[in-house]
Write an enzyme that holds these catalytic residues in place. Structure first.
Site, PDB file in Angstrom:
ATOM      1  N   ARG A 100      25.983   6.392  -3.167  1.00 26.01           N
ATOM      2  CA  ARG A 100      24.875   5.687  -3.322  1.00 26.01           C
ATOM      3  C   ARG A 100      24.926   5.369  -4.896  1.00 26.01           C
ATOM      4  O   ARG A 100      25.108   6.031  -5.764  1.00 26.01           O
ATOM      5  CB  ARG A 100      23.618   6.810  -3.707  1.00 26.01           C
ATOM      6  CG  ARG A 100      22.243   6.037  -4.538  1.00 26.01           C
ATOM      7  CD  ARG A 100      20.864   5.781  -4.194  1.00 26.01           C
ATOM      8  NE  ARG A 100      20.356   5.727  -3.406  1.00 26.01           N
ATOM      9  CZ  ARG A 100      19.334   5.269  -2.655  1.00 26.01           C
ATOM     10  NH1 ARG A 100      18.370   6.680  -3.645  1.00 26.01           N
ATOM     11  NH2 ARG A 100      19.053   5.184  -1.715  1.00 26.01           N
ATOM     12  N   HIS A 127      21.560  -2.171   1.321  1.00 29.41           N
ATOM     13  CA  HIS A 127      20.886  -0.866   1.938  1.00 29.41           C
ATOM     14  C   HIS A 127      21.205  -0.448   3.950  1.00 29.41           C
ATOM     15  O   HIS A 127      19.967  -0.949   3.776  1.00 29.41           O
ATOM     16  CB  HIS A 127      19.266  -0.084   1.293  1.00 29.41           C
ATOM     17  CG  HIS A 127      19.052   0.842   1.582  1.00 29.41           C
ATOM     18  ND1 HIS A 127      20.115   2.354   1.461  1.00 29.41           N
ATOM     19  CD2 HIS A 127      18.450   1.221   0.812  1.00 29.41           C
ATOM     20  CE1 HIS A 127      18.979   3.316   2.176  1.00 29.41           C
ATOM     21  NE2 HIS A 127      17.644   3.052   1.334  1.00 29.41           N
ATOM     22  N   GLN A 130      19.129   2.327   5.555  1.00 34.16           N
ATOM     23  CA  GLN A 130      17.695   1.911   6.025  1.00 34.16           C
ATOM     24  C   GLN A 130      17.000   0.631   7.024  1.00 34.16           C
ATOM     25  O   GLN A 130      16.334   1.275   7.569  1.00 34.16           O
ATOM     26  CB  GLN A 130      16.851   0.998   4.497  1.00 34.16           C
ATOM     27  CG  GLN A 130      15.645   1.360   4.222  1.00 34.16           C
ATOM     28  CD  GLN A 130      14.721   2.293   4.464  1.00 34.16           C
ATOM     29  OE1 GLN A 130      14.897   3.493   3.978  1.00 34.16           O
ATOM     30  NE2 GLN A 130      14.185   3.093   5.013  1.00 34.16           N
ATOM     31  N   ASP A 227       9.253  -4.512  -0.222  1.00 32.23           N
ATOM     32  CA  ASP A 227       9.848  -3.239  -1.231  1.00 32.23           C
ATOM     33  C   ASP A 227       8.927  -3.206  -2.348  1.00 32.23           C
ATOM     34  O   ASP A 227       8.505  -4.264  -3.282  1.00 32.23           O
ATOM     35  CB  ASP A 227      11.065  -3.619  -1.069  1.00 32.23           C
ATOM     36  CG  ASP A 227      12.099  -2.398  -1.863  1.00 32.23           C
ATOM     37  OD1 ASP A 227      11.508  -1.552  -2.312  1.00 32.23           O
ATOM     38  OD2 ASP A 227      13.632  -2.761  -2.391  1.00 32.23           O
ATOM     39  N   CYS A 267      10.746   0.786   2.551  1.00 32.52           N
ATOM     40  CA  CYS A 267      11.324   1.916   2.648  1.00 32.52           C
ATOM     41  C   CYS A 267      10.940   3.187   1.687  1.00 32.52           C
ATOM     42  O   CYS A 267      11.981   3.740   2.595  1.00 32.52           O
ATOM     43  CB  CYS A 267      12.696   0.806   2.039  1.00 32.52           C
ATOM     44  SG  CYS A 267      12.289   0.417   0.584  1.00 32.52           S
ATOM     45  N   ARG A 295      15.291   8.047   9.415  1.00 29.73           N
ATOM     46  CA  ARG A 295      16.143   7.657   8.668  1.00 29.73           C
ATOM     47  C   ARG A 295      17.305   9.414   8.790  1.00 29.73           C
ATOM     48  O   ARG A 295      18.111   9.491   9.197  1.00 29.73           O
ATOM     49  CB  ARG A 295      16.030   7.804   6.329  1.00 29.73           C
ATOM     50  CG  ARG A 295      15.462   6.998   6.122  1.00 29.73           C
ATOM     51  CD  ARG A 295      16.491   5.605   6.492  1.00 29.73           C
ATOM     52  NE  ARG A 295      17.347   6.093   5.528  1.00 29.73           N
ATOM     53  CZ  ARG A 295      18.329   5.915   4.205  1.00 29.73           C
ATOM     54  NH1 ARG A 295      16.501   5.582   3.251  1.00 29.73           N
ATOM     55  NH2 ARG A 295      19.211   6.254   3.631  1.00 29.73           N
TER      56      ARG A 295
HETATM   57  N1  NVA Z   1      15.278  -1.953  -4.018  1.00 22.14           N
HETATM   58  C1  NVA Z   1      14.924  -0.552  -3.675  1.00 22.14           C
HETATM   59  C2  NVA Z   1      15.016   0.229  -3.004  1.00 22.14           C
HETATM   60  C3  NVA Z   1      15.143   1.714  -3.196  1.00 22.14           C
HETATM   61  C4  NVA Z   1      14.913   2.961  -1.338  1.00 22.14           C
HETATM   62  C5  NVA Z   1      15.619  -0.025  -4.813  1.00 22.14           C
HETATM   63  O1  NVA Z   1      17.200  -0.306  -4.986  1.00 22.14           O
HETATM   64  O2  NVA Z   1      15.429   0.836  -6.207  1.00 22.14           O
HETATM   65  N1   CP Z   2      14.563   4.478   1.165  1.00 18.26           N
HETATM   66  C1   CP Z   2      15.279   5.139   0.506  1.00 18.26           C
HETATM   67  O1   CP Z   2      16.598   4.913   0.663  1.00 18.26           O
HETATM   68  O2   CP Z   2      14.773   6.447  -0.214  1.00 18.26           O
HETATM   69  P1   CP Z   2      15.558   7.296  -1.611  1.00 18.26           P
HETATM   70  O3   CP Z   2      15.556   6.337  -2.951  1.00 18.26           O
HETATM   71  O4   CP Z   2      14.747   8.112  -1.563  1.00 18.26           O
HETATM   72  O5   CP Z   2      16.458   7.697  -1.013  1.00 18.26           O
END
Ligand code: NVA
Ligand code: CP
Length: 312
Positions: A100, A127, A130, A227, A267, A295
């Site tokens: 990540r 992502h 997801q 989101d 998500c 997931r």
């Molecule tokens: N768009 C959000 C998704 C989190 C799973 C982010 O990048 O924070």
């Molecule tokens: N949806 C998702 O990726 O959640 P986290 O940020 O908790 O991993």
């Protein structure tokens, strides 16, 4: 053959069908397995995570492998070691890397230098893990036999044109879905992803359209996805975004514009009262915790697809 998952576009419709078939089998019969015995997955986090961190770790453990969580704060990346050198080093120890990251470019650099599979667990641009879990949720909820059956599936994405939007646009293009995207002016998905999605749609017969008016996007949709208004890394902009995005809230009124059997998707993590009301998120049309559960099953299928090299 070992494979990477850096972008949703790395997977063909056939890959997605296979992965979701496998995920469904694994969900039906959840038990301890030994498929990845002796394999270690490194999990690098430059940003916080609940679902991605835990689902990948449990997935690895339930497949008989070992998850090794690596907080990027404590890696030499933090002190300037390159992604390339990190990749070359970690490839000597690990069977795969899930990352990540703040920047998609960094994930690409890591993958270029790694000799083991690299999986994108979220960047500022995408992502994909997801979206695969979300696709499994749609198959389950609408009792669709396999991912081929998602051709023509009508859905709407309402809110920020962010990493989720990008990966959804690609998935819709790959599978031939009908995705209406509704974002406020100035917060549209990037041109790069619009072009990629359009190219995929030309091949699949899918359609990705853009509507300023969220209600227009919701009409006829069988799923409404949203989101957060401020993604990780955009904390400085929260107050302004709250004003701009207000008309894009997923609430009872917006759900009423969609198909009668439409589901609400997110998500997570969610901010009740901002991008989605508590009434919708905690209501009967919400499938958000099915998405979260999936997931786990999808991560297992992705790990088997990416890590289980022939003859290994
Ligand atoms: N768009 C959000 C998704 C989190 C799973 C982010 O990048 O924070
Ligand atoms: N949806 C998702 O990726 O959640 P986290 O940020 O908790 O991993």
């Amino acid at each position: 053959m070992e494979k990477d998952l850096i972008s949703m576009a790395d997977f063909s419709a056939r890959d997605i069908v296979q992965i979701l078939d496998e995920a469904r089998r694994l969900k039906k019969n959840r038990r301890q397995r030994e498929d990845l015995r002796g394999k270690t997955l490194g999990l690098i986090f430059q940003k916080p995570s609940t679902r991605t961190a835990v689902s990948f770790s449990v997935a690895m453990a339930e497949l008989g492998g070992f998850p090794l969580t690596l907080d990027a704060q404590n890696l030499q990346i933090k002190r300037g070691e390159t992604m390339g050198d990190t990749a070359r080093t970690l490839s000597r120890y690990l069977s795969g890397i899930m990352i990540r990251a703040n920047r998609q470019d960094d994930v690409e650099e890591l993958a270029r230098h790694a000799t083991v599979p690299v999986i994108n667990g979220l960047t500022e641009k995408e992502h994909p893990c997801q979206v695969l879990a979300d696709l499994q949720t749609l198959l389950d909820v609408f009792r669709i036999k396999d991912a081929r059956g998602l051709k023509g599936f009508p859905m709407a994405y309402v809110g920020d044109g962010n990493n989720m939007t990008h990966s959804w646009m690609l998935a819709a293009g790959i599978l031939g879905m009908k995705l209406a995207v509704s974002c406020p002016e100035g917060y549209d998905p990037t041109r790069e992803f619009v072009e990629k999605a359009e190219a995929l749609c030309r091949k699949s017969g899918g359609r990705v359209t853009f509507e300023r008016d969220p209600k227009a996007a919701a009409v006829g949709a069988a799923a409404i996805y949203t989101d957060v208004w401020s993604s990780m890394g955009q904390e400085a902009d929260v107050a302004r975004r709250r004003d701009v995005f207000r008309p894009y809230q997923v609430n009872g009124e917006l759900m009423a514009a969609a198909r009668k059997d439409a589901v609400a998707m997110h998500c997570l993590p969610a901010h009740r009262g901002e991008e989605i009301t508590a009434e919708v998120l905690d209501g009967p049309r919400s499938v958000v915790f099915d998405q979260a559960e999936n997931r786990l099953h999808v991560q297992k299928a992705v790990l088997l697809h990416c890590l289980k090299s022939k003859g290994a």
